[in-house]
Design a protein around this motif. Structure first.
Motif, PDB file in Angstrom:
ATOM      1  N   GLU A   1      -5.220   3.597  -1.913  1.00 59.63           N
ATOM      2  CA  GLU A   1      -4.980   2.728  -0.701  1.00 59.63           C
ATOM      3  C   GLU A   1      -6.355   1.817  -0.811  1.00 59.63           C
ATOM      4  O   GLU A   1      -6.472   0.573  -0.436  1.00 59.63           O
ATOM      5  CB  GLU A   1      -4.751   3.443   0.623  1.00 59.63           C
TER       6      GLU A   1
ATOM      7  N   LYS B   1      -6.244  -0.700  -3.018  1.00 65.21           N
ATOM      8  CA  LYS B   1      -5.209  -1.678  -2.779  1.00 65.21           C
ATOM      9  C   LYS B   1      -3.979  -1.556  -4.194  1.00 65.21           C
ATOM     10  O   LYS B   1      -3.733  -2.530  -4.181  1.00 65.21           O
ATOM     11  CB  LYS B   1      -5.779  -3.008  -2.853  1.00 65.21           C
TER      12      LYS B   1
ATOM     13  N   LYS C   1       0.424   0.800  -0.785  1.00 65.99           N
ATOM     14  CA  LYS C   1       0.161   0.322   0.562  1.00 65.99           C
ATOM     15  C   LYS C   1      -0.097   1.458   1.503  1.00 65.99           C
ATOM     16  O   LYS C   1       0.327   2.660   1.163  1.00 65.99           O
ATOM     17  CB  LYS C   1       1.521  -0.448   1.080  1.00 65.99           C
ATOM     18  N   GLN C   2      -0.892   1.318   2.586  1.00 71.57           N
ATOM     19  CA  GLN C   2      -1.200   2.332   3.540  1.00 71.57           C
ATOM     20  C   GLN C   2       0.328   2.781   4.308  1.00 71.57           C
ATOM     21  O   GLN C   2       0.772   1.552   4.860  1.00 71.57           O
ATOM     22  CB  GLN C   2      -2.170   1.888   4.303  1.00 71.57           C
ATOM     23  N   GLU C   3       0.709   3.835   4.249  1.00 73.84           N
ATOM     24  CA  GLU C   3       1.897   4.145   5.059  1.00 73.84           C
ATOM     25  C   GLU C   3       1.664   4.292   6.573  1.00 73.84           C
ATOM     26  O   GLU C   3       0.608   4.748   6.846  1.00 73.84           O
ATOM     27  CB  GLU C   3       2.092   5.713   4.643  1.00 73.84           C
TER      28      GLU C   3
END
Length: 261
Positions: free
Chosen positions: A243, A246, A249-251
């Motif tokens: 994350e 990049k 995607k950040q959950e």
């Protein structure tokens, strides 16, 4: 806890690397282009071509580690992965050999410039400790495995992600293509140094590529599949680092207040 698990995996990779150092046979035609095999003019030429990428790579690594010190373990993992895979060699063209490269993963994670340094360090250790490759031919081996391959992986990955968004397919194709391009470049280097009496560089290049293809195409496919498996492992155990880079995607965090009644 997560860092402890990563350290254990790094120790495991180090032990596997040590196994290969001790037990792998060392034929006369060592891994990569062996010491003294290239004429001095070509050896110097590839050193000159490769050094600027190495210098830029040092700057890239310095920036990465300063901005995100927590990525050092992942950098070490990328380097260990390259070392272990590139130690698996199959005798091929005289003066060289076929093997996985392992550079695609690091190129996707940190970019091709950073991987130029990691790949060069791997080549240096193998030349000094395992007699695979050489110091005079290090520039040529740098360019094929630590520069051309990682740049290919990086751009193939970006192209597939932009066109389809299928990340695992992008990882597979990037890694496989980096492997194949490494050996196309190696074949080109050998053809330039040793053109055929009839047909010159083109005839020599065709011969080298044809011989490499028997072992390198299956190796490229296998490396792509293995790298996808490693990527799945990274998603499971190093999602925060991915994350940060990049790459995923950040959950969204689940609300702890929502509970089943």
């Amino acid at each position: 806890m997560k860092q402890n698990r990563v350290k254990l995996h790094l120790v495991g990779l180090a032990l596997v690397s040590l196994y290969f150092v001790i037990t792998l046979p060392k034929p006369a035609y060592a891994m990569h282009i062996m010491e003294g095999f290239l004429p001095i003019g070509w050896a110097v030429f590839w050193w000159v071509v490769s050094l600027p990428f190495f210098i830029l790579g040092l700057r890239s690594l310095t920036r990465i580690t300063k901005e995100n010190p927590q990525l050092k373990l992942l950098l070490a993992l990328a380097g260990a992965f390259t070392f272990v895979l590139s130690a698996l060699k199959i005798p091929s063209v005289t003066g060289s050999s076929s093997h996985p490269t392992g550079t695609g993963l690091g190129a996707v994670l940190f970019g091709p410039l950073a991987m130029s340094v990691l790949g060069t360090l791997v080549l240096l250790f193998q030349a000094v400790l395992m007699a695979h490759g050489g110091l005079t031919t290090l520039g040529a081996n740098m360019f094929s495995m630590a520069i051309a391959g990682p740049f290919a992986a990086y751009w193939v990955y970006r192209l597939i992600m932009q066109s389809s968004g299928k990340q695992k397919l992008a990882i597979f194709l990037a890694t496989a293509f980096a492997n194949l391009l490494t050996y196309i470049i190696t074949s080109f280097q050998l053809a330039l140094a040793f053109p055929a009496p009839v047909g010159g560089v083109i005839a020599s290049l065709s011969k080298f590529i044809a011989i490499f293809a028997f072992t390198q195409v299956p190796l490229a496919i296998s490396e792509g599949l293995l790298t996808v498996l490693v990527w799945n492992w990274l998603i499971s155990y190093n999602s925060q680092e991915l994350e940060l880079l990049k790459l995923i995607k950040q959950e969204p965090q689940r609300s702890e207040s929502i509970k089943s009644i």
